[in-house]
Design a protein around this motif. Sequence first.
Motif, short mmCIF file in Angstrom:
data_model
loop_
_atom_site.label_atom_id
_atom_site.label_comp_id
_atom_site.label_asym_id
_atom_site.label_seq_id
_atom_site.Cartn_x
_atom_site.Cartn_y
_atom_site.Cartn_z
N ASP A 92 0.62 -1.12 -0.12
CA ASP A 92 -0.08 -0.10 0.14
C ASP A 92 0.79 1.30 0.03
O ASP A 92 0.52 2.37 -0.60
CB ASP A 92 -0.90 0.08 1.36
N HIS A 93 2.06 1.28 0.61
CA HIS A 93 2.69 2.29 0.74
C HIS A 93 4.01 2.48 -0.40
O HIS A 93 4.41 3.59 -0.85
CB HIS A 93 3.46 2.42 2.14
N THR A 94 4.59 1.35 -0.69
CA THR A 94 5.34 1.34 -2.00
C THR A 94 4.79 1.44 -3.09
O THR A 94 5.31 2.11 -4.02
CB THR A 94 6.11 0.15 -1.67
N LEU A 95 3.59 0.90 -3.51
CA LEU A 95 3.18 0.95 -4.91
C LEU A 95 1.77 1.15 -5.08
O LEU A 95 1.16 1.59 -6.12
CB LEU A 95 3.20 -0.71 -5.39
N GLY A 96 1.17 1.52 -3.77
CA GLY A 96 -0.13 1.99 -4.03
C GLY A 96 -1.31 1.13 -3.73
O GLY A 96 -1.08 -0.30 -4.21
N LYS A 97 -2.40 1.30 -3.36
CA LYS A 97 -3.60 0.36 -2.86
C LYS A 97 -4.05 -0.23 -4.36
O LYS A 97 -4.62 -1.53 -4.06
CB LYS A 97 -4.60 0.98 -2.02
N GLU A 98 -4.04 0.16 -5.20
CA GLU A 98 -4.66 -0.15 -6.64
C GLU A 98 -4.04 -1.50 -6.90
O GLU A 98 -4.77 -2.59 -7.17
CB GLU A 98 -4.43 0.80 -7.68
N ILE A 99 -2.83 -1.62 -6.53
CA ILE A 99 -2.12 -3.12 -7.09
C ILE A 99 -2.53 -4.18 -6.23
O ILE A 99 -2.81 -5.27 -6.63
CB ILE A 99 -0.49 -2.78 -6.81
N ARG A 100 -2.60 -3.91 -4.90
CA ARG A 100 -3.23 -4.99 -3.99
C ARG A 100 -4.61 -5.16 -4.32
O ARG A 100 -5.02 -6.16 -3.96
CB ARG A 100 -2.95 -4.59 -2.41
N ALA A 101 -5.47 -4.14 -4.54
CA ALA A 101 -6.85 -4.70 -4.69
C ALA A 101 -7.21 -5.11 -5.77
O ALA A 101 -8.16 -5.84 -5.97
CB ALA A 101 -7.56 -3.06 -4.65
N ASP A 102 -6.45 -5.02 -7.01
CA ASP A 102 -6.82 -5.52 -8.19
C ASP A 102 -5.53 -6.18 -8.82
O ASP A 102 -4.87 -5.59 -9.55
CB ASP A 102 -7.29 -4.34 -9.15
N ARG A 103 -5.25 -7.68 -8.59
CA ARG A 103 -3.81 -8.01 -8.99
C ARG A 103 -4.15 -8.97 -10.23
O ARG A 103 -4.10 -10.03 -10.32
CB ARG A 103 -3.57 -9.13 -7.90
N TYR A 104 -4.85 -8.30 -11.12
CA TYR A 104 -5.28 -9.00 -12.45
C TYR A 104 -4.07 -9.34 -13.25
O TYR A 104 -3.88 -10.49 -14.03
CB TYR A 104 -6.14 -8.25 -13.40
N HIS A 105 -2.85 -8.83 -12.86
CA HIS A 105 -1.69 -9.22 -13.58
C HIS A 105 -1.17 -10.39 -12.83
O HIS A 105 -0.49 -11.21 -13.82
CB HIS A 105 -0.62 -8.21 -13.19
N VAL A 106 -1.36 -11.18 -11.66
CA VAL A 106 -1.30 -12.29 -11.35
C VAL A 106 -1.90 -13.37 -11.87
O VAL A 106 -1.53 -14.55 -12.41
CB VAL A 106 -1.31 -12.60 -9.93
N ASP A 107 -3.40 -12.86 -12.38
CA ASP A 107 -4.01 -14.04 -13.07
C ASP A 107 -3.56 -14.04 -14.46
O ASP A 107 -3.69 -15.38 -15.07
CB ASP A 107 -5.67 -13.20 -13.28
N ILE A 108 -3.15 -12.91 -15.15
CA ILE A 108 -2.40 -13.22 -16.35
C ILE A 108 -1.21 -14.05 -16.56
O ILE A 108 -1.04 -14.84 -17.11
CB ILE A 108 -1.96 -11.58 -16.88
N ILE A 109 -0.41 -14.06 -15.47
CA ILE A 109 0.88 -14.93 -15.34
C ILE A 109 0.29 -16.41 -15.16
O ILE A 109 0.79 -17.33 -15.91
CB ILE A 109 1.38 -14.20 -14.11
N ARG A 110 -0.72 -16.56 -14.23
CA ARG A 110 -1.15 -17.91 -13.97
C ARG A 110 -1.79 -18.45 -15.31
O ARG A 110 -1.63 -19.79 -15.31
CB ARG A 110 -2.30 -17.82 -12.74
N ASP A 111 -2.60 -17.50 -15.90
CA ASP A 111 -3.28 -18.27 -16.85
C ASP A 111 -2.74 -18.13 -18.21
O ASP A 111 -2.37 -18.86 -19.08
CB ASP A 111 -4.82 -17.76 -16.94
N LYS A 112 -2.78 -16.54 -18.75
CA LYS A 112 -2.24 -16.44 -20.20
C LYS A 112 -0.97 -16.65 -20.40
O LYS A 112 -0.69 -17.45 -21.51
CB LYS A 112 -2.65 -14.88 -20.42
#
Length: 497
Positions: free
Chosen positions: A112-132
């Motif tokens: 939350d402090h280093t990258l902002g709350k948006e990254i933690r709240a919406d981790r769609y990049h993790v889904d891209i890594i896992r799936d796509k």
Amino acid sequence: MVDYQQLLYGFLAGLVLVLIYRWRSNPLYSIPTVGGLDWPFLSYLASRNFARYPKELLDEGHKKFRGAPFKVALPNEWIVVVGNPKAIDDLRKRPDHALSFDAAVEDAFQLDHTLGKEIRADRYHVDIIRDKLTRSLPVVMPDVVDELAVGIPGYITTHGSEWTTVNTLSTMRKIVARASNRIFIGAPLCRNQEYLDLAISFAMDVVRDVNSFRHYPSLIRSFVASISSRGRVHRNIGRAVEIMKPALDDRRARIMAEEDDDVKPKDMLQWIFEQAIPRQQSDESVMKRILITNFAAIHTTTNTLVNTLYDLASTLECVEPLREEIESTIASEGWTKASMGKMWKLDSFLKESQRYTGLGLFSVTRKALMDVTLNDGTVIPKGTLVTAASQSIHHDDAYYDAPDVFDPFRFARMREVDGEGTKHQFVNTSLEYISFGHGRHACPGRFFAANELKAILAFIILNYDVKLTDKGRLKNLTVGASLVPDPMGEIMFRKRQ
């Protein structure tokens, strides 16, 4: 007349009694401690012991309590350690609202402090890594191999039969960063040295900022982060956007024009943009996710590669069997994902290196969001971290024959048993092999990392001879709970004779 000195002594004595009472009422009190005393104030000495001898104390606790829970002290908290398959399975099955992986990550990296709350709240990049990314491996692997063929000779320069010495960690990090970014942002951007330097330094910048923010009370960390523009991390994200701006504008325009699927780039930048545009996210948000992907990919893959090369240089009798397997597989299958899957000996070598040396002391780490009672009756209070001692488990003779012996083809032999062909692959996790974690929160990028590692090692084994320098293999360093190769370590290459 009031005796203020006696009042002060009485107050302090009462305070001590209250602290002792509260501590003895805490469920953590009943969990045995390793590394020192767990009484108020004295636990600071236990945390210093653990900071100095983390591996030794975890091994001590594992052997003493035979996998039953124990606790060790961190500077500001306790962490409960489990060490048997039943307990690990218990952690794996617990719902996220009870034992949270995300909360443990936030605790470690202060996202939350280093990258902002948006990254933690919406981790769609993790889904891209896992799936796509995982599903696209057959398509993208030839690009990785192409980048290795162009890049490795530039980082490992040899002349005839002469040996050349390179800094192992630095050289392999550059190779991994470039090969990874061929799939993250595409060519020729993956060869931009300023961008690669930013991608490599991003992880260290995050750690520096985390350590900086930890100096402040939690209530004011957001304020400190805002007035410092989130430190080095934010500045480097801004510079990455500047470097990538022409490419970012081009990708946005092509996606908005609804380009045909057969001409779309097949890389992380494209897939992230396809999710970012409907969310009306900025270029900064896109580059944050690209750099986070680099954070997850570069350093762990590099450390695994370095350890494996040292193991290879220490067991030169394995080179010919590996070369024969690689050559025969490439001859019939080419440089493809399918061929990587058929290299059982190379797969085993990687997995055994990771089991034997390891990347960290902890795995399957969770944070309790409520009081949780484990199946063995241990109570984990709300706010407490609980984890598994991965290296202790990987060196336990209850799970591995001769666990303190490096056995390169251990897992290849295990796969030869009927029905075991898949179970002991490098990418497969189990209750006894937790380098990648285990369960639904296991490392989502391990499939890409495994194929990339095999491709790099196969290329090196086919094209180079390797040996240790006269200094030999330098001992890995323990940094917190991480096990990292010594940055001064070197290795020698020559063109294959």
